[in-house]
Design a protein around this motif. Structure first.
Motif, PDB file in Angstrom:
ATOM      1  N   ASP A  65       0.813  -1.215   0.000  1.00  0.00           N
ATOM      2  CA  ASP A  65       0.000   0.000   0.000  1.00  0.00           C
ATOM      3  C   ASP A  65       0.853   1.275   0.000  1.00  0.00           C
ATOM      4  OD1 ASP A  65      -0.755   0.363   3.515  1.00  0.00           O
ATOM      5  OD2 ASP A  65       0.939  -0.574   2.521  1.00  0.00           O
ATOM      6  N   ILE A  66       2.173   1.153   0.095  1.00  0.00           N
ATOM      7  CA  ILE A  66       3.051   2.322   0.059  1.00  0.00           C
ATOM      8  C   ILE A  66       3.299   2.679  -1.400  1.00  0.00           C
ATOM      9  CG2 ILE A  66       5.354   3.206   0.623  1.00  0.00           C
ATOM     10  CD1 ILE A  66       5.361   1.284   2.993  1.00  0.00           C
ATOM     11  N   PRO A  67       3.036   3.936  -1.792  1.00  0.00           N
ATOM     12  CA  PRO A  67       3.258   4.297  -3.202  1.00  0.00           C
ATOM     13  C   PRO A  67       4.743   4.231  -3.551  1.00  0.00           C
ATOM     14  CG  PRO A  67       2.705   6.241  -1.917  1.00  0.00           C
ATOM     15  CD  PRO A  67       2.525   5.055  -1.015  1.00  0.00           C
ATOM     16  N   ALA A  68       5.026   3.721  -4.737  1.00  0.00           N
ATOM     17  CA  ALA A  68       6.400   3.526  -5.165  1.00  0.00           C
ATOM     18  C   ALA A  68       6.838   4.568  -6.179  1.00  0.00           C
ATOM     19  CB  ALA A  68       6.552   2.133  -5.758  1.00  0.00           C
ATOM     20  N   HIS A  69       6.038   5.611  -6.400  1.00  0.00           N
ATOM     21  CA  HIS A  69       6.365   6.568  -7.460  1.00  0.00           C
ATOM     22  C   HIS A  69       7.543   7.463  -7.100  1.00  0.00           C
ATOM     23  CE1 HIS A  69       4.369   9.720  -5.123  1.00  0.00           C
ATOM     24  NE2 HIS A  69       3.382   8.863  -4.941  1.00  0.00           N
ATOM     25  N   GLY A  70       7.715   7.857  -5.853  1.00  0.00           N
ATOM     26  CA  GLY A  70       8.819   8.749  -5.478  1.00  0.00           C
ATOM     27  C   GLY A  70       9.706   8.081  -4.455  1.00  0.00           C
ATOM     28  N   VAL A  71      10.960   7.913  -4.785  1.00  0.00           N
ATOM     29  CA  VAL A  71      11.888   7.306  -3.851  1.00  0.00           C
ATOM     30  C   VAL A  71      12.535   8.424  -3.050  1.00  0.00           C
ATOM     31  CG1 VAL A  71      13.960   5.911  -3.633  1.00  0.00           C
ATOM     32  CG2 VAL A  71      12.315   5.418  -5.430  1.00  0.00           C
ATOM     33  N   ARG A  72      12.375   8.363  -1.754  1.00  0.00           N
ATOM     34  CA  ARG A  72      12.961   9.378  -0.882  1.00  0.00           C
ATOM     35  C   ARG A  72      14.422   9.053  -0.616  1.00  0.00           C
ATOM     36  NH1 ARG A  72       9.457  10.041   4.384  1.00  0.00           N
ATOM     37  NH2 ARG A  72      11.470   9.355   5.082  1.00  0.00           N
ATOM     38  N   PRO A  73      15.275  10.059  -0.570  1.00  0.00           N
ATOM     39  CA  PRO A  73      16.671   9.776  -0.219  1.00  0.00           C
ATOM     40  C   PRO A  73      16.780   9.393   1.256  1.00  0.00           C
ATOM     41  CG  PRO A  73      16.295  12.135  -0.421  1.00  0.00           C
ATOM     42  CD  PRO A  73      15.034  11.454  -0.869  1.00  0.00           C
ATOM     43  N   LEU A  74      17.879   8.774   1.595  1.00  0.00           N
ATOM     44  CA  LEU A  74      18.076   8.358   2.981  1.00  0.00           C
ATOM     45  C   LEU A  74      18.208   9.542   3.925  1.00  0.00           C
ATOM     46  CD1 LEU A  74      20.587   5.412   2.505  1.00  0.00           C
ATOM     47  CD2 LEU A  74      18.162   5.287   3.060  1.00  0.00           C
ATOM     48  N   TRP A  75      18.812  10.634   3.452  1.00  0.00           N
ATOM     49  CA  TRP A  75      18.932  11.838   4.259  1.00  0.00           C
ATOM     50  C   TRP A  75      18.869  13.050   3.343  1.00  0.00           C
ATOM     51  CZ3 TRP A  75      23.114   8.682   3.343  1.00  0.00           C
ATOM     52  CH2 TRP A  75      24.145   9.241   2.594  1.00  0.00           C
ATOM     53  N   THR A  76      18.569  14.165   3.936  1.00  0.00           N
ATOM     54  CA  THR A  76      18.530  15.408   3.169  1.00  0.00           C
ATOM     55  C   THR A  76      19.574  16.362   3.754  1.00  0.00           C
ATOM     56  OG1 THR A  76      16.809  16.299   4.596  1.00  0.00           O
ATOM     57  CG2 THR A  76      16.089  15.206   2.583  1.00  0.00           C
ATOM     58  N   GLU A  77      20.237  17.070   2.872  1.00  0.00           N
ATOM     59  CA  GLU A  77      21.254  18.028   3.315  1.00  0.00           C
ATOM     60  C   GLU A  77      20.575  19.271   3.865  1.00  0.00           C
ATOM     61  OE1 GLU A  77      24.630  17.903   3.218  1.00  0.00           O
ATOM     62  OE2 GLU A  77      24.627  15.842   2.479  1.00  0.00           O
ATOM     63  N   GLU A  78      21.005  19.704   5.020  1.00  0.00           N
ATOM     64  CA  GLU A  78      20.501  20.939   5.607  1.00  0.00           C
ATOM     65  C   GLU A  78      21.670  21.874   5.829  1.00  0.00           C
ATOM     66  OE1 GLU A  78      18.421  20.188   9.177  1.00  0.00           O
ATOM     67  OE2 GLU A  78      16.943  18.884   8.246  1.00  0.00           O
ATOM     68  N   PRO A  79      21.453  23.163   5.652  1.00  0.00           N
ATOM     69  CA  PRO A  79      22.564  24.089   5.925  1.00  0.00           C
ATOM     70  C   PRO A  79      22.918  24.083   7.406  1.00  0.00           C
ATOM     71  CG  PRO A  79      20.527  25.291   5.498  1.00  0.00           C
ATOM     72  CD  PRO A  79      20.243  23.844   5.219  1.00  0.00           C
ATOM     73  N   ALA A  80      24.183  24.302   7.675  1.00  0.00           N
ATOM     74  CA  ALA A  80      24.648  24.286   9.066  1.00  0.00           C
ATOM     75  C   ALA A  80      24.037  25.456   9.828  1.00  0.00           C
ATOM     76  CB  ALA A  80      26.166  24.365   9.104  1.00  0.00           C
ATOM     77  N   ARG A  81      23.730  25.223  11.084  1.00  0.00           N
ATOM     78  CA  ARG A  81      23.164  26.292  11.907  1.00  0.00           C
ATOM     79  C   ARG A  81      24.210  27.339  12.249  1.00  0.00           C
ATOM     80  NH1 ARG A  81      20.499  22.023  15.719  1.00  0.00           N
ATOM     81  NH2 ARG A  81      18.895  21.268  14.321  1.00  0.00           N
ATOM     82  N   ARG A  82      25.419  26.868  12.500  1.00  0.00           N
ATOM     83  CA  ARG A  82      26.518  27.774  12.841  1.00  0.00           C
ATOM     84  C   ARG A  82      27.691  27.495  11.915  1.00  0.00           C
ATOM     85  NH1 ARG A  82      28.016  27.113  18.863  1.00  0.00           N
ATOM     86  NH2 ARG A  82      26.398  25.589  19.152  1.00  0.00           N
ATOM     87  N   ARG A  83      28.544  28.502  11.763  1.00  0.00           N
ATOM     88  CA  ARG A  83      29.732  28.308  10.950  1.00  0.00           C
ATOM     89  C   ARG A  83      30.718  27.419  11.691  1.00  0.00           C
ATOM     90  NH1 ARG A  83      31.817  33.845   8.669  1.00  0.00           N
ATOM     91  NH2 ARG A  83      32.996  32.384   7.417  1.00  0.00           N
ATOM     92  N   ARG A  84      31.534  26.726  10.941  1.00  0.00           N
ATOM     93  CA  ARG A  84      32.536  25.841  11.517  1.00  0.00           C
ATOM     94  C   ARG A  84      33.596  26.658  12.244  1.00  0.00           C
ATOM     95  NH1 ARG A  84      35.816  21.341   8.059  1.00  0.00           N
ATOM     96  NH2 ARG A  84      37.641  21.304   9.370  1.00  0.00           N
ATOM     97  N   LEU A  85      34.081  26.128  13.361  1.00  0.00           N
ATOM     98  CA  LEU A  85      35.119  26.815  14.118  1.00  0.00           C
ATOM     99  C   LEU A  85      36.413  26.843  13.305  1.00  0.00           C
ATOM    100  CD1 LEU A  85      34.778  25.283  17.696  1.00  0.00           C
ATOM    101  CD2 LEU A  85      34.300  27.626  17.024  1.00  0.00           C
ATOM    102  N   PRO A  86      37.212  27.876  13.460  1.00  0.00           N
ATOM    103  CA  PRO A  86      38.521  27.884  12.791  1.00  0.00           C
ATOM    104  C   PRO A  86      39.372  26.720  13.287  1.00  0.00           C
ATOM    105  CG  PRO A  86      37.986  30.034  13.699  1.00  0.00           C
ATOM    106  CD  PRO A  86      36.932  29.101  14.177  1.00  0.00           C
ATOM    107  N   ASP A  87      40.286  26.255  12.454  1.00  0.00           N
ATOM    108  CA  ASP A  87      41.069  25.060  12.777  1.00  0.00           C
ATOM    109  C   ASP A  87      41.846  25.150  14.096  1.00  0.00           C
ATOM    110  OD1 ASP A  87      40.154  23.616  10.656  1.00  0.00           O
ATOM    111  OD2 ASP A  87      41.815  24.131   9.330  1.00  0.00           O
ATOM    112  N   PRO A  88      42.553  26.246  14.384  1.00  0.00           N
ATOM    113  CA  PRO A  88      43.272  26.266  15.665  1.00  0.00           C
ATOM    114  C   PRO A  88      42.334  26.204  16.870  1.00  0.00           C
ATOM    115  CG  PRO A  88      43.938  28.122  14.285  1.00  0.00           C
ATOM    116  CD  PRO A  88      42.835  27.423  13.593  1.00  0.00           C
ATOM    117  N   VAL A  89      41.193  26.852  16.757  1.00  0.00           N
ATOM    118  CA  VAL A  89      40.225  26.846  17.863  1.00  0.00           C
ATOM    119  C   VAL A  89      39.640  25.445  18.020  1.00  0.00           C
ATOM    120  CG1 VAL A  89      38.086  27.855  18.726  1.00  0.00           C
ATOM    121  CG2 VAL A  89      39.720  29.275  17.496  1.00  0.00           C
TER     122      VAL A  89
END
Length: 139
Positions: free
Chosen positions: A9-33
């Protein structure tokens, strides 16, 4: 009816990806930090394990309780240093590389007004007699 028939009974027309990319909430810390933060977390984790060992040795009345407690006190000092290292490294990085110059909204508005005023004024040059002699002309 086997387990595969339940999903018919589950429709097979659209296959969902395993995960979806989301933009990061915060910027990545600089490498030394980030490096100093990882170092501090590891030191703190080892200190907490040492605290538990010292507590259990003390409760058990073991002979090794006193040396472990002394080592735990030293580890606490080192863990404090690790946290201060993260803070100092972050401040130094901000002072060296993190300066972002943004004019305030009032300064930006004043510049816009001056620009508009300059555009509104007609650009006229004074007559040649008022300007004085030409640069290369003999006097």
């Amino acid at each position: 009816m086997d387990a595969m028939d339940k999903d018919r009974d589950i429709p097979a027309h659209g296959v969902r990806p395993l995960w979806t990319e989301e933009p990061a909430r915060r910027r990545r810390l600089p490498d030394p930090v980030r490096t100093s933060a990882v170092r501090a977390v590891i030191i703190i984790a080892l200190t907490l394990v040492q605290v538990m060992v010292a507590l259990l040795c003390t409760l058990a009345g073991s002979w090794s309780a006193f040396p472990v407690v002394l080592a735990t006190v030293a580890s606490t000092v080192v863990a404090t240093w690790g946290v201060l290292d993260v803070w100092v490294t972050r401040q130094v990085w901000r002072q060296r590389y993190g300066v972002v110059s943004r004019p305030s909204s009032t300064a930006r508005e004043q510049r816009r007004q001056r620009r508009r005023a300059r555009k509104a004024e007609p650009v006229t040059s004074p007559p040649a007699a008022e300007r004085g002699p030409a640069r290369g002309a003999a006097a």
